[in-house]
Design a protein around this motif. Structure first.
Motif, mmCIF file in Angstrom:
data_model
loop_
_atom_site.group_PDB
_atom_site.id
_atom_site.type_symbol
_atom_site.label_atom_id
_atom_site.label_comp_id
_atom_site.label_asym_id
_atom_site.label_seq_id
_atom_site.Cartn_x
_atom_site.Cartn_y
_atom_site.Cartn_z
ATOM 1 N N PRO A 9 0.998 -1.286 -0.142
ATOM 2 C CA PRO A 9 0.226 -0.062 -0.099
ATOM 3 C C PRO A 9 1.001 1.106 -0.102
ATOM 4 C CG PRO A 9 -0.787 -1.473 1.664
ATOM 5 C CD PRO A 9 0.566 -1.987 1.082
ATOM 6 N N THR A 10 0.652 2.112 -1.092
ATOM 7 C CA THR A 10 1.367 3.321 -1.073
ATOM 8 C C THR A 10 0.569 4.685 -1.109
ATOM 9 O OG1 THR A 10 3.071 2.119 -2.485
ATOM 10 C CG2 THR A 10 3.231 4.363 -2.749
ATOM 11 N N LEU A 11 1.207 5.608 -0.442
ATOM 12 C CA LEU A 11 0.548 6.933 -0.408
ATOM 13 C C LEU A 11 1.785 7.752 -0.935
ATOM 14 C CD1 LEU A 11 -1.799 8.963 0.338
ATOM 15 C CD2 LEU A 11 -0.658 8.906 2.656
ATOM 16 N N VAL A 12 1.179 8.800 -2.016
ATOM 17 C CA VAL A 12 1.885 9.937 -2.654
ATOM 18 C C VAL A 12 1.814 10.967 -1.744
ATOM 19 C CG1 VAL A 12 2.613 11.310 -4.638
ATOM 20 C CG2 VAL A 12 2.147 8.728 -4.766
ATOM 21 N N VAL A 13 2.937 11.419 -1.099
ATOM 22 C CA VAL A 13 3.202 12.629 -0.332
ATOM 23 C C VAL A 13 3.846 13.933 -1.175
ATOM 24 C CG1 VAL A 13 3.714 14.009 1.762
ATOM 25 C CG2 VAL A 13 3.339 11.414 1.630
ATOM 26 N N VAL A 14 2.747 14.772 -1.603
ATOM 27 C CA VAL A 14 3.195 15.885 -2.440
ATOM 28 C C VAL A 14 3.732 17.063 -1.495
ATOM 29 C CG1 VAL A 14 2.851 17.599 -4.255
ATOM 30 C CG2 VAL A 14 1.762 15.393 -4.426
ATOM 31 N N ASN A 15 5.316 17.130 -1.260
ATOM 32 C CA ASN A 15 5.844 17.911 -0.349
ATOM 33 C C ASN A 15 5.807 19.419 -0.932
ATOM 34 O OD1 ASN A 15 6.974 18.792 2.048
ATOM 35 N ND2 ASN A 15 8.765 18.214 1.410
ATOM 36 N N LYS A 16 6.165 20.365 0.062
ATOM 37 C CA LYS A 16 6.358 21.783 -0.454
ATOM 38 C C LYS A 16 5.012 22.662 -0.837
ATOM 39 C CE LYS A 16 11.147 20.928 -1.657
ATOM 40 N NZ LYS A 16 12.263 20.780 -2.464
ATOM 41 N N ALA A 17 3.917 22.006 -0.228
ATOM 42 C CA ALA A 17 2.765 22.554 -0.342
ATOM 43 C C ALA A 17 2.476 24.104 0.076
ATOM 44 C CB ALA A 17 1.225 21.808 -0.029
ATOM 45 N N ASP A 18 3.292 24.540 0.767
ATOM 46 C CA ASP A 18 3.405 25.872 1.104
ATOM 47 C C ASP A 18 3.161 26.505 -0.070
ATOM 48 O OD1 ASP A 18 5.836 24.576 1.489
ATOM 49 O OD2 ASP A 18 6.561 26.769 1.940
ATOM 50 N N ARG A 19 3.756 26.266 -1.529
ATOM 51 C CA ARG A 19 3.963 27.052 -2.290
ATOM 52 C C ARG A 19 2.652 26.939 -3.575
ATOM 53 N NH1 ARG A 19 9.939 27.112 -3.509
ATOM 54 N NH2 ARG A 19 9.222 27.641 -5.605
ATOM 55 N N ARG A 20 2.185 27.630 -3.853
ATOM 56 C CA ARG A 20 1.047 27.532 -4.526
ATOM 57 C C ARG A 20 1.119 26.536 -5.781
ATOM 58 N NH1 ARG A 20 -2.045 32.648 -7.252
ATOM 59 N NH2 ARG A 20 -0.219 32.374 -8.612
ATOM 60 N N ASP A 21 2.341 26.342 -6.451
ATOM 61 C CA ASP A 21 2.358 25.826 -7.835
ATOM 62 C C ASP A 21 2.302 24.191 -7.193
ATOM 63 O OD1 ASP A 21 4.751 26.383 -6.342
ATOM 64 O OD2 ASP A 21 6.058 26.578 -8.115
ATOM 65 N N ALA A 22 3.118 23.943 -5.933
ATOM 66 C CA ALA A 22 2.822 22.747 -5.341
ATOM 67 C C ALA A 22 1.426 22.156 -5.225
ATOM 68 C CB ALA A 22 3.808 22.779 -4.172
ATOM 69 N N ARG A 23 0.525 22.809 -4.785
ATOM 70 C CA ARG A 23 -0.989 22.476 -4.564
ATOM 71 C C ARG A 23 -1.410 22.234 -5.792
ATOM 72 N NH1 ARG A 23 -0.753 26.838 -1.064
ATOM 73 N NH2 ARG A 23 -2.053 28.172 -2.494
ATOM 74 N N PHE A 24 -1.295 22.792 -6.810
ATOM 75 C CA PHE A 24 -1.931 22.671 -8.282
ATOM 76 C C PHE A 24 -1.231 21.367 -8.764
ATOM 77 C CE2 PHE A 24 -2.760 27.445 -8.293
ATOM 78 C CZ PHE A 24 -4.055 27.256 -7.968
ATOM 79 N N ALA A 25 -0.075 20.994 -8.445
ATOM 80 C CA ALA A 25 0.530 19.669 -8.860
ATOM 81 C C ALA A 25 0.097 18.225 -8.601
ATOM 82 C CB ALA A 25 2.287 19.857 -8.635
ATOM 83 N N VAL A 26 -0.634 18.576 -7.203
ATOM 84 C CA VAL A 26 -1.337 17.141 -6.653
ATOM 85 C C VAL A 26 -1.837 16.157 -7.915
ATOM 86 C CG1 VAL A 26 -2.734 16.412 -5.078
ATOM 87 C CG2 VAL A 26 -1.420 18.031 -4.603
ATOM 88 N N SER A 27 -2.783 16.979 -8.540
ATOM 89 C CA SER A 27 -3.405 16.095 -9.601
ATOM 90 C C SER A 27 -2.746 15.454 -10.654
ATOM 91 C CB SER A 27 -4.455 16.992 -10.430
ATOM 92 O OG SER A 27 -3.768 17.988 -11.010
ATOM 93 N N ASP A 28 -1.359 16.091 -10.754
ATOM 94 C CA ASP A 28 -0.479 15.580 -11.869
ATOM 95 C C ASP A 28 -0.032 14.046 -11.306
ATOM 96 O OD1 ASP A 28 -0.841 17.686 -13.563
ATOM 97 O OD2 ASP A 28 0.804 18.453 -12.801
ATOM 98 N N PHE A 29 0.157 14.102 -10.001
ATOM 99 C CA PHE A 29 0.893 13.057 -9.224
ATOM 100 C C PHE A 29 0.080 11.877 -9.037
ATOM 101 C CE2 PHE A 29 3.973 16.272 -7.803
ATOM 102 C CZ PHE A 29 5.014 15.679 -8.355
ATOM 103 N N LEU A 30 -1.400 11.907 -9.379
ATOM 104 C CA LEU A 30 -2.346 11.039 -9.378
ATOM 105 C C LEU A 30 -2.414 10.115 -10.444
ATOM 106 C CD1 LEU A 30 -5.714 12.874 -8.251
ATOM 107 C CD2 LEU A 30 -4.417 11.351 -6.787
#
Length: 433
Positions: A114-135
């Motif tokens: 079982p694996t969970l992707v942790v998208v780090n550096k989400a204090d930056r706006r561009d990082a929050r928008f990148a979550v969908s790419d990692f899905l």
């Protein structure tokens, strides 16, 4: 059973920062330079739902590099994946999805964990928008800022869904912490691997391979031990800036939290000034110590005799210290290390009965009273005021402190009468005001 969760990801995505955030303490070394973490670093973390888990930090996973250290780091990361129940794949939301993330995700898919992707550096706006790419990696994803703590609560929620229900098990502290210390490239990591019978930490001929203080809990003779492999300690003027400075700080902290230190010296080189420097750090910290002469397979019987004399002369401030000759390469003598560490650990916590203590010290005092003073020097009473290491308070009719040479005389009397091998002895003198 306490579950194990492994943090994996390519270099410099923030795994160690997240590790420290989830465990609640600065256990893993963090630095802006990629590749700081190399070994597996393990610590317990309390789950919000109750109970505990083991969290494993790993070095940056480079799928392509064939260089010695990156290849060994990759092997350690894969071993962590194999032994874990759940994987946290940490990625850099600012950089976005890169081919190395996809390659590592493919490795994790094949593992079936079982694996969970942790998208780090989400204090930056561009990082929050990148979550969908990692899905697109095929795993659920959560955005966090390991540095600032945002999103960690949601991370715990999703992680709990992948873990078995918590068991009412407390993680008790080890009964003895043993730090393996010494200057660079004397074989500390090789000794730990030989003791454990597995490649727990990275070993290479490149000085400075070990950077973190790597904790390994073990059970030996029914006792819970914590073995700590450390970075090689060099004197301040010889330490390079940046990561090496932090590594030495971590090694010194490992000495502070240990009860017993295995001081490893290179038998093929003899006792150096740097060995004496490390021994001095152990002495100042007031820890128990065993001198471990590695590479003893390179020594003749006469060579061992000369090296033992070298130890006794150059490390003479380590009073009554056991010295073992071992070979991490062949395994010779390694089986004696933990039994000896346990003996020194017992001495470190040694309590001496008040009657016996006064009998021995008075006999020594009366046979050879301290010099100075207008009248006869008297020892009224002695008592032990603490352990770890053993500490004693002496009540006298003297003004001021006793000379260090006389305190050494009293210490020798105690060592002859009681098992105190490998541990320092501390005196406090209470005299006339």
């Amino acid at each position: 059973m306490i579950p194990t969760v492994a943090l994996v990801g390519r270099p410099n995505v923030g795994k160690s920062t997240l590790f420290n955030r989830l465990t609640g303490r600065r256990k893993a070394l963090t630095h802006d330079l990629p590749g700081v973490t190399r070994d597996r670093v393990v610590a317990e973390a309390r789950r919000p739902s109750g109970g505990w888990l083991w969290l494993v930090d790993t070095g940056g996973f480079d799928p392509e590099s064939q260089a010695t250290i990156p290849a060994m780091v990759r092997e350690q990361a894969l071993l962590a994946v194999e032994q874990a129940q759940v994987i946290l794949l940490v990625v850099d939301g600012v950089e976005g999805l890169v081919p190395a993330d996809q390659e590592l995700a493919e490795v994790l898919r094949r593992s079936g964990k079982p694996t969970l992707v942790v998208v780090n550096k989400a204090d930056r706006r561009d990082a929050r928008f990148a979550v969908s790419d990692f899905l697109s990696l095929g795993f659920p994803a959560v955005a966090v800022s390991a540095e600032h703590g945002s999103g960690v609560e949601e991370l715990w929620e999703q992680l709990e869904a992948l873990l078995p229900p918590p068991e009412p098990v407390e993680v008790s502290p080890p009964e003895l912490a043993v730090a393996i210390v010494g200057r660079p490239n004397v074989g500390k990591s090789s000794l730990l691997n030989r003791i454990l019978g597995e490649e727990r930490v990275l070993v290479s001929e490149i000085p400075g391979t070990t950077r973190d203080a790597v904790d390994t809990p073990v059970t030996f003779q029914g006792k819970r031990l914590l073995l700590v492999d450390t970075a090689g300690i060099r004197r301040k003027g010889r330490t390079e800036r940046g990561v090496e400075v932090l590594s030495v700080v971590m090694a010194r902290k490992a000495i502070e939290r240990a009860q017993v230190c295995l001081l490893v010296v290179d038998g093929s080189e003899g006792v150096t000034a740097q060995d004496a420097h490390v021994a001095g750090l152990i002495q100042e910290a007031g820890k128990g110590v065993v001198v471990v002469v590695n590479k003893a397979d390179t020594l003749t019987r006469e060579g061992k005799k000369h090296l033992l004399e070298d130890v006794e002369f150059k490390l003479k401030f380590l009073k009554d210290t056991p010295c073992l000759f071992v070979s991490a390469l062949t395994g010779a003598g390694v089986g004696k290390l933990l039994p000896q560490a346990l003996k020194v650990g017992e001495n470190f916590q040694r309590r001496i009965g008040t009657g016996e203590l006064n009998r021995v010290l008075r006999a020594a005092w009366e046979s050879h009273p301290p010099p100075g003073g207008k009248g006869p020097a008297k020892l009224y009473y002695a008592t032990q005021v603490g352990t770890a290491p053993p500490r004693f308070k002496l009540f006298t009719n003297l003004k001021g402190e006793l000379h260090f040479s006389y305190l050494r005389f009293l210490e020798n009397a105690l060592r002859q009468a009681f098992p105190l091998a490998g541990v320092p002895v501390r005196f406090m003198i209470v005299g006339k005001p």
